[in-house]
Design an enzyme around this catalytic site. Structure first.
Site, PDB file in Angstrom:
ATOM      1  N   ARG A  52       0.847  -1.204   0.000  1.00  0.00           N
ATOM      2  CA  ARG A  52       0.000   0.000   0.000  1.00  0.00           C
ATOM      3  C   ARG A  52       0.881   1.252   0.000  1.00  0.00           C
ATOM      4  O   ARG A  52       0.506   2.293  -0.519  1.00  0.00           O
ATOM      5  CB  ARG A  52      -0.982   0.003   1.181  1.00  0.00           C
ATOM      6  CG  ARG A  52      -1.775   1.280   1.258  1.00  0.00           C
ATOM      7  CD  ARG A  52      -3.144   1.168   1.948  1.00  0.00           C
ATOM      8  NE  ARG A  52      -3.219   0.284   3.075  1.00  0.00           N
ATOM      9  CZ  ARG A  52      -2.660   0.523   4.268  1.00  0.00           C
ATOM     10  NH1 ARG A  52      -1.991   1.637   4.480  1.00  0.00           N
ATOM     11  NH2 ARG A  52      -2.768  -0.356   5.242  1.00  0.00           N
ATOM     12  N   TYR A 104     -11.872  20.307 -14.938  1.00  0.00           N
ATOM     13  CA  TYR A 104     -12.403  18.949 -14.984  1.00  0.00           C
ATOM     14  C   TYR A 104     -13.537  18.799 -13.964  1.00  0.00           C
ATOM     15  O   TYR A 104     -13.352  19.074 -12.777  1.00  0.00           O
ATOM     16  CB  TYR A 104     -11.279  17.943 -14.722  1.00  0.00           C
ATOM     17  CG  TYR A 104     -11.764  16.526 -14.713  1.00  0.00           C
ATOM     18  CD1 TYR A 104     -12.180  15.920 -15.889  1.00  0.00           C
ATOM     19  CD2 TYR A 104     -11.830  15.805 -13.530  1.00  0.00           C
ATOM     20  CE1 TYR A 104     -12.647  14.615 -15.883  1.00  0.00           C
ATOM     21  CE2 TYR A 104     -12.295  14.509 -13.520  1.00  0.00           C
ATOM     22  CZ  TYR A 104     -12.699  13.923 -14.698  1.00  0.00           C
ATOM     23  OH  TYR A 104     -13.167  12.637 -14.683  1.00  0.00           O
ATOM     24  N   ASP A 177      -2.860  20.530 -13.522  1.00  0.00           N
ATOM     25  CA  ASP A 177      -3.424  19.343 -14.164  1.00  0.00           C
ATOM     26  C   ASP A 177      -3.027  19.433 -15.640  1.00  0.00           C
ATOM     27  O   ASP A 177      -3.593  20.223 -16.398  1.00  0.00           O
ATOM     28  CB  ASP A 177      -4.948  19.326 -13.988  1.00  0.00           C
ATOM     29  CG  ASP A 177      -5.608  18.097 -14.622  1.00  0.00           C
ATOM     30  OD1 ASP A 177      -4.961  17.452 -15.476  1.00  0.00           O
ATOM     31  OD2 ASP A 177      -6.770  17.799 -14.294  1.00  0.00           O
ATOM     32  N   LYS A 202      -5.658   8.798 -19.450  1.00  0.00           N
ATOM     33  CA  LYS A 202      -5.865   9.457 -20.724  1.00  0.00           C
ATOM     34  C   LYS A 202      -4.637   9.261 -21.631  1.00  0.00           C
ATOM     35  O   LYS A 202      -4.331   8.147 -21.977  1.00  0.00           O
ATOM     36  CB  LYS A 202      -6.207  10.917 -20.482  1.00  0.00           C
ATOM     37  CG  LYS A 202      -7.255  11.135 -19.354  1.00  0.00           C
ATOM     38  CD  LYS A 202      -8.642  10.613 -19.714  1.00  0.00           C
ATOM     39  CE  LYS A 202      -9.605  10.627 -18.524  1.00  0.00           C
ATOM     40  NZ  LYS A 202      -9.777  11.922 -17.868  1.00  0.00           N
TER      41      LYS A 202
HETATM   42  C1  PLP Z   1     -10.057  12.252 -16.562  1.00  0.00           C
HETATM   43  C2  PLP Z   1      -9.491  13.466 -15.960  1.00  0.00           C
HETATM   44  C3  PLP Z   1      -9.258  13.548 -14.576  1.00  0.00           C
HETATM   45  C4  PLP Z   1      -9.613  12.428 -13.628  1.00  0.00           C
HETATM   46  O1  PLP Z   1      -8.917  11.244 -13.922  1.00  0.00           O
HETATM   47  P1  PLP Z   1      -9.516   9.787 -13.595  1.00  0.00           P
HETATM   48  O2  PLP Z   1      -8.426   8.859 -13.973  1.00  0.00           O
HETATM   49  O3  PLP Z   1     -10.768   9.637 -14.420  1.00  0.00           O
HETATM   50  O4  PLP Z   1      -9.820   9.760 -12.133  1.00  0.00           O
HETATM   51  C5  PLP Z   1      -8.690  14.713 -14.089  1.00  0.00           C
HETATM   52  N1  PLP Z   1      -8.384  15.748 -14.901  1.00  0.00           N
HETATM   53  C6  PLP Z   1      -8.601  15.701 -16.232  1.00  0.00           C
HETATM   54  C7  PLP Z   1      -8.232  16.862 -17.076  1.00  0.00           C
HETATM   55  C8  PLP Z   1      -9.157  14.564 -16.796  1.00  0.00           C
HETATM   56  O5  PLP Z   1      -9.389  14.527 -18.118  1.00  0.00           O
END
Ligand code: PLP
Length: 383
Positions: A52, A104, A177, A202
């Site tokens: 963990r 997001y 982000d 992504k």
């Molecule tokens: C998808 C996404 C997230 C969240 O990611 P998950 O893997 O779905 O939890 C955060 N920021 C952006 C810009 C995203 O496209």
């Protein structure tokens, strides 16, 4: 391989050139153990105790990502949301944080509900305006400024260097982000950010077959230690097989992102001024908000994400999505297959997405096929 002398394409294609010392395998094994042997003297020579807190299955992917982002360390999480929320959970109740109005959606929801109940003072501002950031920071009270650029689902652009300077002058950290930009196009740490976050689900993975997140830090400071503790204690840990898949995905990151950028730019230009399209939102278009900033802080492309606003409103937008064949109607982004989504439907009340907006995640198919499919769908939706 000396990661300081080779180019990022080489570094990611060979995943830093690591081989498995035990077997001489070019491709790493999948480590699945949840626990590690304690030595007779009661210590842990391996440096690992329990999976963990840490997992050798993460080492190579974390090292590759840290190098690509020009950071000192990276940490994998069970999802992008687990990574993003850790950044806020490492703060204290009462701390003031700034977040963008356009961001997001799930993270915005979490900030408005869980984080606020937990005592964070979250203030949503126009993050694309350095003047607005300057006016909102409270020196000594603001601990974190959160930036997403280009930002979902309008692809607005924030000047990372300018925002970092304002945050730092006020004694706050800047977290970015960078899911949409990827380290191929933007390196936020080199522009002054302290933390980079990725929904590795992504582009980093790129094949729509796992959920993962990551943080990268400029410095291994006390805040990073706190972030490590959040992962170990809250337990947002990634599975070993997912970490292995993510490493495999990152080997082709540059090829995929470049192909998506080139196709997205062609699609944006094709539909800009199109009679059935009211507006194309893409940072690569000269009239786009933040185009000049994007041109200076994104290198080699403006990303694979764009939105189009259908003439005819919500019905025309949903109708267009209904008639696409190649574009798959699904949420998410950054995969090799192109996706289309009526964003207001998934975000619900309070969304900044206009009801005529379709979010497009451009994959690596031929741009002409994608254009033709969208053309016929727009025409069918307009009867
Ligand atoms: C998808 C996404 C997230 C969240 O990611 P998950 O893997 O779905 O939890 C955060 N920021 C952006 C810009 C995203 O496209």
């Amino acid at each position: 391989m000396d990661p300081k002398t080779v180019r990022p394409e080489t570094l990611s294609a060979q995943a830093l050139g690591w081989i498995d010392e035990a077997t001489r395998a070019i491709t790493p094994p999948v480590h699945v153990s949840s626990t590690y042997l304690r030595d007779a003297d009661n210590g842990f020579r391996s440096g690992r105790i329990y999976a963990r807190a840490d997992n050798p299955a993460y080492d190579q992917a974390e090292a590759v990502l840290a190098h690509l982002e020009q950071g000192s360390r990276a940490m994998l999480f069970a999802s992008g949301m687990a990574a993003a929320t850790a950044v806020f959970q490492a703060l204290d109740p009462g701390d003031h944080v700034l977040a963008p109005r356009v961001m997001y959606w799930s993270l915005r929801n979490w900030l408005m509900t869980f984080a606020t109940r937990w005592g964070l003072q979250v203030e949503f501002i126009d993050m694309t305006s350095p003047q607005a950031v300057q006016a909102a920071v409270r020196p000594g009270r603001t601990r974190l400024v959160w930036v997403e650029t280009p930002a979902n689902p309008l692809w607005t652009v924030t000047d990372i260097a300018a925002t970092a300077a304002i945050a730092h002058a006020a004694g706050a950290r800047l977290a970015v982000d960078s899911t949409v930009a990827t380290p191929v196009l933007t390196r936020p740490l080199a522009l002054g950010a302290d933390i980079v976050m990725h929904a590795a689900t992504k582009y980093l993975n790129g094949h729509s077959d796992l959920v993962a997140g990551a943080l990268v830090t400029r410095e291994q400071d006390d805040y990073w230690t706190r972030l490590r503790a959040v992962r170990a204690q809250v337990g947002g840990t990634l599975g070993s097989f997912e970490a292995w898949l993510l490493l495999r995905g990152m080997r082709t990151l540059h090829l995929r992102v470049r192909a998506a950028c080139a196709a997205a730019e062609r699609i944006a230009r094709h539909f800009d001024g199109h009679p059935l399209v009211a507006e194309v939102l893409y940072p690569g278009l000269p009239q786009a908000q933040g185009h000049a900033v994007a041109a200076s802080q994104m290198e080699g492309g403006f990303g694979g994400m764009l939105s189009i606003r259908a003439r005819g409103g919500e019905a025309a937008a949903i109708g267009t999505a209904a008639h696409t064949a190649l574009w798959k109607r699904a949420t998410s982004l950054g995969g090799v297959e192109s996706l289309i989504e009526h964003r207001a439907s998934i975000e619900g009340a309070g969304t900044p997405a206009p009801t005529d907006l379709l979010r497009l995640s451009v994959g690596i198919e031929h741009a002409d096929d994608l254009i033709a499919d969208l053309e016929q769908a727009l025409r069918l939706a307009h009867g």
